[in-house]
Design an enzyme around this catalytic site. Sequence first.
Site, PDB file in Angstrom:
ATOM      1  N   SER A 181       0.820  -1.213   0.000  1.00 56.46           N
ATOM      2  CA  SER A 181       0.000   0.000   0.000  1.00 56.46           C
ATOM      3  C   SER A 181       0.854   1.263   0.000  1.00 56.46           C
ATOM      4  O   SER A 181       0.595   2.204  -0.771  1.00 56.46           O
ATOM      5  CB  SER A 181      -0.951  -0.004   1.197  1.00 56.46           C
ATOM      6  N   TRP A 182       1.899   1.315   0.820  1.00 59.56           N
ATOM      7  CA  TRP A 182       2.697   2.529   0.935  1.00 59.56           C
ATOM      8  C   TRP A 182       3.602   2.722  -0.278  1.00 59.56           C
ATOM      9  O   TRP A 182       3.749   3.833  -0.790  1.00 59.56           O
ATOM     10  CB  TRP A 182       3.491   2.496   2.225  1.00 59.56           C
ATOM     11  N   LYS A 214       9.901   1.350   7.919  1.00 60.51           N
ATOM     12  CA  LYS A 214       9.994   1.738   9.327  1.00 60.51           C
ATOM     13  C   LYS A 214      10.263   0.498  10.176  1.00 60.51           C
ATOM     14  O   LYS A 214       9.578  -0.509  10.040  1.00 60.51           O
ATOM     15  CB  LYS A 214       8.707   2.433   9.776  1.00 60.51           C
ATOM     16  N   GLY A 229       7.105  10.002   8.700  1.00 60.52           N
ATOM     17  CA  GLY A 229       6.119  10.975   9.147  1.00 60.52           C
ATOM     18  C   GLY A 229       4.716  10.402   9.126  1.00 60.52           C
ATOM     19  O   GLY A 229       4.491   9.269   8.688  1.00 60.52           O
ATOM     20  N   LYS A 268       6.853   4.214  17.180  1.00 57.16           N
ATOM     21  CA  LYS A 268       5.424   4.543  17.160  1.00 57.16           C
ATOM     22  C   LYS A 268       4.580   3.305  16.876  1.00 57.16           C
ATOM     23  O   LYS A 268       3.431   3.203  17.333  1.00 57.16           O
ATOM     24  CB  LYS A 268       5.142   5.663  16.157  1.00 57.16           C
TER      25      LYS A 268
END
EC number: 1.1.1.94
Length: 341
Positions: free
Chosen positions: A15-16, A110, A139, A194
């Site tokens: 997806s990214w 990430k 981000g 995160k």
Amino acid sequence: MSDLTHKIAVLGAGSWGTALAALLARHGHPTVLWGRDAAMVDTIDRTHENARYLPGIALPDSLRATTDLQAAVADATWILVVVPSHAFTETIRLIAPLRPPGAGVAWATKGFEPGSGRFLHEVARDILGPSVPLAVVTGPSFAKEVTLGLPTAITVHGDDAAFAQVVADAMHGPTFRAYTGDDMVGAELGGAMKNVLAVATGVADGMQLGLNARAGLITRGLNEMLRLAAVIGARPETLMGLAGLGDLVLTCTGDLSRNRRLGLALGRGQSLDEAIREIGQVVESVQTADEVMRQAEHHGIELPISNAVRAVLHGEITPEAGLKELLARERKPEYPQTLFT
């Protein structure tokens, strides 16, 4: 949006990767999207839709897709790697002999290298050598919203200011703001941690503990980011920006987050296997929690929320027991006096 056009190879058709490839193609850059799944890649190339990961969203007609890695990177001005962290090292090794002279390498992956706990820029530098420009794209950014053209802000941190600016300029556009920085350690730390902390807030929401608990976990989670940043050489302002606080808030509160959804499922009583099967995509927090705690133990600092997430993910404690342990901790000042000095 830069007036200069670049030929860009985007590696990773999830997806990214698809969202970033579509963004770059819309900005006028000749962009090739590489993936391993031949059927999916063929469908993207023919129909201009990634039906598996971004169903119903039209991709630019100019975007090409291929399974031929050599063809994808040939003559590329720069390369953008967007694969899960467990595939990062292998992908960098594959492109090392294929990379055109002068082409920089950026990534939007990430996490840490599984097993070693190394930062991804350390992995890339070790494999690619000292002269290749590197940058990390990070981000608060959900792929679906980027592909739909909704407003988004990200940051590009690199060890070569000119290359980081090239990447940011290519991505920057009417609805997509791209900032720059040079703290790769802090940028990668925020993007990795995160995911772990999003599991914690997801668990709390799954257990219906309320908005106060969610806010407390996000804030104390940021505290854990800052404490680890202080001992590994990252700058606190990086963690207070898009790479840290921004990504943390989005991932902890947005239901498009796979890591938050994993936490929600665990908080509602589902098993880890059931939750991952239901999500149907890679959930980075499962491996990242181990690597975060490896870093913490190496530097001798406590990260109670991250440690509780790691224990829950390994089935060592229940979410209820993890909550009880966190609430029973000894009271102390909110921030160590030396944190920002």
